[in-house]
Design an enzyme around this catalytic site. Structure first.
Site, mmCIF file in Angstrom:
data_model
loop_
_atom_site.group_PDB
_atom_site.id
_atom_site.type_symbol
_atom_site.label_atom_id
_atom_site.label_comp_id
_atom_site.label_asym_id
_atom_site.label_seq_id
_atom_site.Cartn_x
_atom_site.Cartn_y
_atom_site.Cartn_z
ATOM 1 C CE LYS A 31 4.030 -5.597 5.048
ATOM 2 N NZ LYS A 31 3.926 -7.006 5.486
ATOM 3 N NE ARG A 36 12.929 -11.089 0.664
ATOM 4 C CZ ARG A 36 11.650 -11.259 1.008
ATOM 5 N NH1 ARG A 36 11.021 -10.318 1.676
ATOM 6 N NH2 ARG A 36 11.007 -12.379 0.687
ATOM 7 N NE ARG A 132 0.131 -15.277 8.491
ATOM 8 C CZ ARG A 132 0.780 -14.388 7.733
ATOM 9 N NH1 ARG A 132 1.126 -13.213 8.243
ATOM 10 N NH2 ARG A 132 1.074 -14.674 6.487
ATOM 11 C CB SER A 178 5.447 -19.507 0.744
ATOM 12 O OG SER A 178 6.070 -18.728 1.740
ATOM 13 C CG ASP A 330 0.822 -9.572 -0.030
ATOM 14 O OD1 ASP A 330 0.353 -10.623 0.438
ATOM 15 O OD2 ASP A 330 1.994 -9.204 0.190
ATOM 16 C CE LYS A 357 -0.425 -14.670 1.517
ATOM 17 N NZ LYS A 357 1.018 -14.817 1.490
#
Ligand code: S3P
Length: 449
Positions: A31, A36, A132, A178, A330, A357
């Protein structure tokens, strides 16, 4: 208003104790790399051809939003896309608000990519994305001269970003662990004049840096303490290129976990991305005693890949250090489920990022374990799970619009005494649309309520 705000009908699913899982699993494209590839393709001059693209809801939402900036994105075949970009600094103001659905990565990277072009865009998403925090991304972008208007202290969506005209290079240090924040800064630096120096105090996934190099950007990376410093010279004339997307280790994790806990299982997952910034779970599983072999390590699309064979294993609890978190961020929901089947306690340290998340994953994991009779505790940002000789199951897990919570607890049901029900599996399509078919093909018992 975004169509995602209107709640759709929940789709529950129940997983039950299954026979041995056997076979070869074709895990879809990564993903992070898929997102990207489309974003850099839309920024670059000329054509980018992408193969192995993950055609999940998150990625399709990003593709639709990128078209709003003037890029041309076409699907030619399964996973085969052609993107014609505008050239760096040539995006236009989209006609309508951009609805990124559930996608944190898509929305946050695009905020950076537009922040140094004098255009304005409005970012929205589904109920999960709209809760978020976006301040972590847009506040650092102010250094480049960008401006924003979001909701409240956490800078929630709907969020308007005004890109800067004549942006200059910046020197910035990112303390948040991050990759999305780092990537947003790097993408903004592409159209800022001079040498931007972006430091990060931890080592997060480096797909943006690698792909920027492939697209012709002048970028260098130097280690610094526990993190690194990235230097990027703008304006960077990105040139379209061919991107081959390897298979997603974060999706593979659910298949691996299922094979580890279902007695008699043996599965093979070919060509999985093995970028060292993504292999924290693999390292942890080996420490837990998992029987996993990696064969045929090779380079695929500028990344390391390999074929994994996973056999049912007796696992033991371990302590996962906080420093490992970025390389498996994740994977904690599925590790917490595996920990329930391990002997002894598993301690997972330094999980503060899990709270922001797709859901508050620390809370969702704890509630899901408790609903299925597994003891766990949270102290500060650390999660402790007590392993059991036999996991009761029998509970219903609330997913809070979080695909990884859904897949993690379905996995639990494959080996617990009683079936595990997940309240809504619709969000699995955001990252792994073929999940259910793939699992059933390997022998997993999953049925609608
Ligand atoms: C991602 C980075 C991580 C990860 C997310 C994908 C990326 O988020 O959780 O699923 O592609 O850069 P953070 O940057 O918030 O840690």
């Amino acid at each position: 208003m975004s169509s995602h705000v209107i709640p759709s009908l929940a789709v529950p699913l129940r997983a039950r104790r299954s026979g041995p899982l056997k076979g070869v699993g074709a895990v879809p494209g990564d993903k992070s790399i898929s997102q990207r590839a489309l974003i850099l393709g839309a920024l670059a001059e000329g054509q980018t051809t992408v193969s192995g693209l993950l055609e999940s809801q998150d990625v399709l939402d990003t593709a639709r939003c990128l078209a709003g900036f003037g890029a041309d994105l076409r699907r030619q075949d399964t996973g085969a896309w052609q993107v014609t970009g505008t050239g760096v600094g040539k995006w236009r103001t989209p006609d309508a608000p951009l609805d990124f659905g559930n996608s944190g990565t898509g929305s946050r990277l695009v905020m950076g990519a537009m922040a140094t072009t004098p255009i304005t865009a409005v970012f929205t998403g589904d109920a999960s994305l709209m809760s978020r925090p976006m301040g972590r991304v847009v506040q650092p972008l102010v250094q480049f001269g960008a401006r924003y208007e979001g909701q409240g202290e956490k800078v929630l969506m709907p969020l308007t970003v005004h890109g800067a005209a004549h942006a200059k290079a910046v020197i910035a240090e990112i303390k948040t662990a991050s990759a999305q924040v780092k990537s947003a800064m790097l993408l903004a630096a592409l159209n800022a004049r001079g040498k931007s120096i972006i430091g990060q105090t931890s080592l997060t996934r480096d797909h943006t840096e690698k792909m920027l190099t492939a697209f012709g950007a002048e970028i260098s990376v130097t280690p610094q303490g526990a993190g690194e410093i990235i230097t990027l010279t703008g304006p960077a004339p990105l040139k379209g290129c061919a991107v081959e997307v390897p298979r997603d280790p974060s999706s593979a994790a659910f298949l691996m976990a299922a094979a580890l806990i279902v007695p008699g299982s043996e599965i093979t997952l070919p060509a999985i991305l093995l970028n060292p910034r993504r292999t924290g779970l693999l390292q942890t599983l080996i420490e837990m005693g998992a029987d996993i072999t990696t064969a045929n390590k090779r380079s695929g699309g500028g990344e390391e890949v390999g074929d994994l064979t996973i056999r049912h294993s007796k696992l033991r609890g371990v302590t996962v250090p906080a420093a490992r978190a970025p390389s498996m961020i994740d994977e904690y929901p599925i590790l917490a489920v595996l920990a329930a089947f391990a002997e002894g306690e598993t301690r997972m340290l330094g999980l503060e990022e899990l709270r922001v998340k797709e859901s508050d994953r620390l809370a969702a994991i704890a509630a899901g374990l408790a609903a299925n009779g597994v003891a766990c505790s949270i102290t500060g940002d650390d999660l402790m799970v007590r392993g059991m000789a036999s996991v009761p199951g029998g509970g219903t897990v609330i997913t809070h619009m979080d695909h990884r919570i859904a897949m993690s607890f379905l996995t639990m049901g494959l080996a617990s005494q009683n079936p595990v029900t997940v309240d809504d599996v619709a969000m699995i399509a955001t990252s792994f649309p073929t999940y259910r078919d793939l699992m059933r093909g390997l022998g997993a018992a999953m049925e609608a309520e």
